[in-house]
Design a protein around this motif. Structure first.
Motif, mmCIF file in Angstrom:
data_model
loop_
_atom_site.group_PDB
_atom_site.id
_atom_site.type_symbol
_atom_site.label_atom_id
_atom_site.label_comp_id
_atom_site.label_asym_id
_atom_site.label_seq_id
_atom_site.Cartn_x
_atom_site.Cartn_y
_atom_site.Cartn_z
ATOM 1 N N GLN A 268 -9.536 -9.709 11.550
ATOM 2 C CA GLN A 268 -9.589 -8.146 11.277
ATOM 3 C C GLN A 268 -9.299 -7.766 10.149
ATOM 4 N N GLY A 269 -9.928 -6.879 9.627
ATOM 5 C CA GLY A 269 -9.606 -6.655 8.703
ATOM 6 C C GLY A 269 -8.738 -5.734 8.254
ATOM 7 N N GLN A 270 -8.179 -4.561 7.998
ATOM 8 C CA GLN A 270 -7.860 -3.899 7.681
ATOM 9 C C GLN A 270 -7.572 -2.698 6.515
ATOM 10 N N GLY A 271 -8.981 -2.486 6.211
ATOM 11 C CA GLY A 271 -9.131 -1.404 4.953
ATOM 12 C C GLY A 271 -9.154 0.107 5.186
ATOM 13 N N ARG A 272 -7.864 0.330 3.933
ATOM 14 C CA ARG A 272 -7.889 1.831 4.483
ATOM 15 C C ARG A 272 -9.358 2.703 4.032
ATOM 16 N N ASP A 273 -10.210 2.670 3.144
ATOM 17 C CA ASP A 273 -11.598 2.826 3.214
ATOM 18 C C ASP A 273 -12.489 1.666 4.273
ATOM 19 N N MET A 274 -13.048 2.523 4.987
ATOM 20 C CA MET A 274 -13.593 1.862 5.682
ATOM 21 C C MET A 274 -15.146 1.760 5.234
ATOM 22 N N ASN A 275 -15.714 2.335 4.332
ATOM 23 C CA ASN A 275 -16.624 2.012 3.561
ATOM 24 C C ASN A 275 -17.011 1.019 1.907
ATOM 25 N N ASN A 276 -15.369 1.174 2.571
ATOM 26 C CA ASN A 276 -15.318 -0.553 1.427
ATOM 27 C C ASN A 276 -13.731 -1.177 2.186
ATOM 28 N N PRO A 277 -14.133 -2.351 2.844
ATOM 29 C CA PRO A 277 -13.229 -3.287 3.409
ATOM 30 C C PRO A 277 -13.319 -4.247 3.043
ATOM 31 N N PRO A 278 -12.192 -5.156 3.747
ATOM 32 C CA PRO A 278 -11.275 -6.042 2.777
ATOM 33 C C PRO A 278 -12.843 -7.127 2.919
ATOM 34 N N LEU B 49 1.402 -1.241 -0.067
ATOM 35 C CA LEU B 49 0.133 -0.047 -0.068
ATOM 36 C C LEU B 49 0.962 1.618 0.020
ATOM 37 N N PRO B 50 0.961 2.008 -0.850
ATOM 38 C CA PRO B 50 1.400 3.325 -1.075
ATOM 39 C C PRO B 50 1.464 4.086 -0.317
ATOM 40 N N ALA B 51 2.419 5.240 0.086
ATOM 41 C CA ALA B 51 1.700 6.145 1.177
ATOM 42 C C ALA B 51 0.694 6.834 -0.082
ATOM 43 N N THR B 52 -0.715 7.783 0.648
ATOM 44 C CA THR B 52 -1.174 8.625 0.527
ATOM 45 C C THR B 52 -1.321 9.788 1.476
ATOM 46 N N ASP B 53 -2.375 10.894 0.951
ATOM 47 C CA ASP B 53 -2.128 12.017 1.952
ATOM 48 C C ASP B 53 -2.067 12.024 3.147
ATOM 49 N N GLY B 54 -3.236 10.339 3.403
ATOM 50 C CA GLY B 54 -3.796 10.078 4.795
ATOM 51 C C GLY B 54 -2.938 9.491 5.688
ATOM 52 N N GLU C 115 3.401 4.527 3.719
ATOM 53 C CA GLU C 115 3.411 3.215 3.579
ATOM 54 C C GLU C 115 3.410 2.284 4.017
ATOM 55 N N ALA C 116 2.620 0.830 3.740
ATOM 56 C CA ALA C 116 2.207 -0.674 4.052
ATOM 57 C C ALA C 116 2.544 -1.417 2.852
ATOM 58 N N TRP C 117 2.738 -2.634 4.350
ATOM 59 C CA TRP C 117 2.217 -3.729 4.060
ATOM 60 C C TRP C 117 0.929 -4.237 4.331
ATOM 61 N N GLN C 118 -0.215 -4.845 3.814
ATOM 62 C CA GLN C 118 -0.903 -5.688 4.542
ATOM 63 C C GLN C 118 -0.686 -6.848 3.777
ATOM 64 N N LEU C 119 -0.769 -7.972 5.211
ATOM 65 C CA LEU C 119 -0.482 -9.523 4.981
ATOM 66 C C LEU C 119 -1.729 -9.669 4.830
ATOM 67 N N LYS C 120 -2.309 -10.558 4.367
ATOM 68 C CA LYS C 120 -3.214 -11.708 4.778
ATOM 69 C C LYS C 120 -2.727 -12.638 5.097
ATOM 70 N N VAL C 121 -3.598 -13.415 6.266
ATOM 71 C CA VAL C 121 -2.777 -14.263 6.866
ATOM 72 C C VAL C 121 -3.990 -15.478 7.620
#
Length: 167
Positions: free
Chosen positions: A145-155, A96-101, A104-110
């Motif tokens: 636990q999901g970790q969507g950046r856009d909580m209006n469109n969670p994983p 997940l590249p850096a954005t305005d808010g 940078e991150a990595w979202q691991l699906k475990v």
């Protein structure tokens, strides 16, 4: 007067020196190292190993950047008698590249199983702290636990285990 060929050579050298950054002052900028999938997966392995070795004692303080949010999630997991079981595996990693808010991150699906044998699929977010060190955002990996950046469109690919407390 400088001959044309010599003048062209002097101008050419000046252009090359300017283009390659040769200057009278040294360049003191530090280039940050790459934030890799291996770094993120290493954080995940350390978290899992820490739980296997020390259990839940000081879990959030040891592993999560957001320790207050982690404490809330951990209390909820314990209230539902959900404890990590077998060693989970990383099925996929999303950069997940850096954005305005967000940084940078990595979202691991475990994927794994809770102590009572229920399947779970969770997101495990790894971010960089202020000093550049990779660290788990929340640390809790066994509750779906999901970790969507856009909580209006969670994983949509998480699987939450049921309450495991005896009835």
């Amino acid at each position: 007067m400088i001959p044309t060929a010599r003048r062209a050579a002097v101008v050419g050298v000046a252009v090359v020196l300017t283009a390659t950054g040769c200057a009278s002052e040294p360049d003191n900028r530090v280039t940050p190292s790459a934030f890799t999938r291996d770094m993120a997966e290493s954080v995940f392995r350390e978290t899992v190993a820490g739980v296997e070795k020390s259990g839940m004692t000081d879990f959030c303080a040891r592993f999560a950047r957001s320790d207050q949010t982690c404490d809330t999630l951990l209390e909820d997991a314990l209230r539902r008698c959900l404890l990590p079981g077998n060693r989970p595996v990383v099925k996929r990693a999303v950069h997940l590249p850096a954005t305005d808010g967000y940084g940078e991150a990595w979202q691991l699906k475990v994927h794994g199983r809770t102590l009572d044998g229920q399947d779970y699929r969770s997101d495990f977010l790894v971010i960089r702290t202020g000093d550049g060190t990779p660290k788990a955002e929340l640390g809790i990996y066994w509750t779906g636990q999901g970790q969507g950046r856009d909580m209006n469109n969670p994983p949509q690919d998480t699987l939450v285990p049921q309450n495991a407390c005896p009835k």
